[in-house]
Write an enzyme that holds these catalytic residues in place. Structure first.
Site, mmCIF file in Angstrom:
data_model
loop_
_atom_site.group_PDB
_atom_site.id
_atom_site.type_symbol
_atom_site.label_atom_id
_atom_site.label_comp_id
_atom_site.label_asym_id
_atom_site.label_seq_id
_atom_site.Cartn_x
_atom_site.Cartn_y
_atom_site.Cartn_z
ATOM 1 N N GLU B 130 5.214 54.404 -44.707
ATOM 2 C CA GLU B 130 4.548 55.461 -43.926
ATOM 3 C C GLU B 130 4.699 55.244 -42.425
ATOM 4 O O GLU B 130 4.861 56.197 -41.654
ATOM 5 C CB GLU B 130 3.069 55.522 -44.321
ATOM 6 C CG GLU B 130 2.277 56.637 -43.706
ATOM 7 C CD GLU B 130 2.738 58.019 -44.163
ATOM 8 O OE1 GLU B 130 3.471 58.651 -43.378
ATOM 9 O OE2 GLU B 130 2.390 58.463 -45.272
ATOM 10 N N GLU B 191 11.089 52.027 -22.691
ATOM 11 C CA GLU B 191 11.574 50.664 -22.637
ATOM 12 C C GLU B 191 12.554 50.495 -21.480
ATOM 13 O O GLU B 191 13.056 51.479 -20.932
ATOM 14 C CB GLU B 191 12.246 50.308 -23.958
ATOM 15 C CG GLU B 191 11.239 50.235 -25.096
ATOM 16 C CD GLU B 191 11.893 49.914 -26.433
ATOM 17 O OE1 GLU B 191 12.694 48.972 -26.480
ATOM 18 O OE2 GLU B 191 11.581 50.612 -27.408
ATOM 19 N N LYS B 206 14.222 59.080 -37.649
ATOM 20 C CA LYS B 206 13.010 59.571 -38.313
ATOM 21 C C LYS B 206 13.260 60.884 -39.047
ATOM 22 O O LYS B 206 12.761 61.100 -40.145
ATOM 23 C CB LYS B 206 11.893 59.731 -37.282
ATOM 24 C CG LYS B 206 11.425 58.379 -36.729
ATOM 25 C CD LYS B 206 10.549 58.547 -35.500
ATOM 26 C CE LYS B 206 10.146 57.210 -34.920
ATOM 27 N NZ LYS B 206 9.562 57.367 -33.559
#
Lengths: 427, 427
Positions: B130, B191, B206
């Site tokens: 998940e 980042e 994703k």
């Protein structure tokens, strides 16, 4: 395994029952691939077997509950009758007979949740009810599973499409409540008797169910404070907008230091809050957990196929449990016994609209009554209306509901105040 | 049952690993009540056992994978190292050794999903993930379970917080891309090397995972068309706003007549679309199913505790499976083999911003090139800029990407066109 068949019976062949039957046909191959078994809707319980029901073969219709409960081939009972009688009896008998149950019955769960959950627990069977709250929106399973690693502190939702439709029209078109209700009725969004919707009872049942699961402690409908939208006026909505708020009927459940607050009432929410953008007949549930922070789930809260979709998700889950021999895997999650506060014991911010005689000192008068009762004012707008009437709109800081009510009682007796025209809680 | 203990090992003691350890302590009693067993984090695999890690007892730290994989008391491996090597090896070895696996590793699943899922399938163990998509937002479980009774036709999401933060600042403050990126970097939202985020690779992984589950057919990251936000300008955002649109970086997956389209690119969406209101570092996933209609899930897509919350939800679910002896209950759901289209084979609407010489006939010229390539214009705005430059902003109807590209190639060679300043797809 190839030929494993799981038989289900649907109780009720109304809108949702018909939708579930259709989905069972349309998803036949997918259900097989997802579960390893074939789903057969073997029977549908109806009152009148002679009434023709489009798309449903008449030979599966029966008016005889005994022919279902005593059929050892039927593994799953899908209860879509609604109401308490005879749904409660059937659900409990089904569980006791070793059948798995899927239901969309919010009344049953909000009022007799403990009884039916304990029947499921004792028999070791599944009792799934995703469709009972917020239609197609997955909320029961996320609360029980995905968010299980959190202490959930707040669940807040627009869980009644009828009232959200009415309030949306009042907001967007400046309509009065009565006109918006009439439009909703005409379009089929409101029932002939809209009481359960507009008084917040429907939303109250749903928030009771969600609170029970979110806080792991049983909350019944009778413990939910409910207040409907019938007193909301176009003026309230207009003033709320001036302050940057939208008015929604919200079910709100909070765990405040281990005590539960649970209520349904109209509420001003910031126009930038995610719930403020949920319009028309859509539903949405906002959840706050200590680890996950904020989350929101939005979707169709009612309707034939959306509700059937939620029911079918449960049926597929139960089929997986049957195939894996793990029915009863997730049972009742109410392992705490938390105190449920009365509304007077809770705190709220208030939006207060007062009509008063337009003379010197009125604002000072009103402000001092509020101050004397520990009601602190956050924002105030005073407007002169025609014929010597001043309209005051006040937003308070968070106050004890008891104190606020005391101030209102004093206002009732003050001759300078002609009307307490609006009292609405603020998020 | 009272004293049943389930031991887990966490691979990685970084931000999320530390969060999961904290949650395991904070939720100890709740986990016991929810699962019937006690969760013990027996070991944590780290590179340097001598580094002090706040809140984690040093005696559970180990740098020896063998001491974990060979420990028969460890039932669950929680892989939070990220990357392919050695995570892939460890996950597969764990499954083969009969351990259940929870992972938050999107790279692994988007690139080697088939391999790891099939290791889970063969060994009959759980592989839950998940947290790999959209952090704390429950989306994998809803797709696999709650929405299983639908044919899902579209999944569309804001699944990268860094780019959503940058685009939000560009929209709200009129900032340039470079400035917004600098601010995001300073605040820790981006980042030091932001490539994976700003080029859409993170979102691409994703959407590959979500597409696989939603359409029941394997989609790998290499099949996802990705286009980042580096070319988006403050001008694009301003013009989009004039047309009533907001620009978001979206992962989009569609099942169009049994063929899959899957891509990540900036997109103009209507300012009233639910995804348009998702701001800053929030993530949201919009799903359309044939029965459920539209639904949207919003929440924190990253961060220590939100991600840990999703991991803990999976751990609790796995513990329930262990207690009920039904591990592997929900395995790989890719039972179809659908064709994944190339981007040239898809259709889109386009927002097109062109700088051209400000002279008679330019619009006619441009319009006829579009028309000759079957690109139909839905809306157009022409503005005169300084020094003889006209700026044209066009929104097209839905066109074959191939045809649109052909038109762009012709524009490149036209002397009246000084710059194709912006090309962005429109929802």
């Amino acid at each position: 395994m190839e030929n494993r068949v799981i038989n289900a019976a649907i109780l009720g062949a109304g809108t949702v029952g018909g939708g579930v039957y259709k989905l069972a046909q349309a998803m036949e191959e997918d259900i097989f691939h997802k579960t390893g078994a074939r789903l057969v809707i073997k029977k549908m319980l109806v009152r009148n077997v002679n009434k023709e029901r489009k798309g449903i073969p008449s030979e599966i219709l029966t008016d005889d509950w005994n022919s279902i409960i005593n059929d050892p081939e039927i593994d799953i009972i899908v209860e879509l009758m609604g109401g308490i009688t005879p749904a409660k009896k059937y659900v409990i008998e089904a569980l006791n007979a070793g059948k798995q149950v899927v239901t969309a019955n919010k009344d049953l769960l909000a009022e007799y949740g403990e009884e039916v959950m304990s029947a499921a627990e004792k028999s070791g069977n599944d009792l799934q009810f995703e469709a009972a709250v917020a239609g197609a929106i997955p909320i029961i399973r996320p609360l029980k599973q995905s968010m299980a690693g959190n202490h959930i502190t707040e669940v807040m939702g627009i869980v009644n499409g009828t009232t959200n439709y009415i309030l949306t029209k009042m907001t967007e078109k400046g309509m009065d409540y009565a006109d918006a209700l009439a439009e909703a009725t005409e379009l089929g969004y409101a029932e002939a008797d809209p009481t359960a919707d507009v008084e917040g009872y429907d939303a109250g049942r749903k928030i009771a169910i969600m609170a029970s699961i979110a806080f792991n402690s049983r909350v019944t409908f009778s413990q939910v404070y409910t207040e409907g939208i019938t007193k909301i006026s176009a003026d309230d909505i207009r003033y709320a907008k001036e302050f940057g708020y939208v008015i929604k009927l919200l079910g709100v459940a909070r765990n405040v230091d281990g005590q539960i607050e649970v209520k349904v009432h109209p509420m001003l929410i910031d126009e930038n809050h995610p719930l403020a953008t949920v319009k028309d007949a859509f539903n949405a549930v906002f959840v706050h957990g200590d680890a996950m922070d904020d989350a929101m789930f939005m979707g169709r809260g009612a309707g034939e196929m959306p509700t059937a979709s939620a029911v079918m998700g449960d049926i597929i889950d139960v089929m997986r449990d049957i195939v894996c021999d793990c029915c009863g895997r997730i049972g009742c999650s109410c392992y705490k016994k938390l105190y449920v506060k009365k509304i007077e014991e809770t705190k709220s911010k208030f939006f207060l609209r007062i009509k008063a005689k337009d003379k010197t000192g009125v604002l000072a008068n009103i402000a001092s009554v509020l101050g004397n009762n520990d009601v602190s004012i956050a924002q105030v707008v005073q407007k002169r209306r025609n014929s010597g009437v001043a309209e005051l709109v006040i937003i308070t800081d968070e106050v004890e509901e008891k104190n606020f009510n005391d101030a209102m009682a004093i206002f009732e007796g003050m001759s300078v105040i002609s009307e307490i025209a609006g009292v609405i809680r603020v998020h």
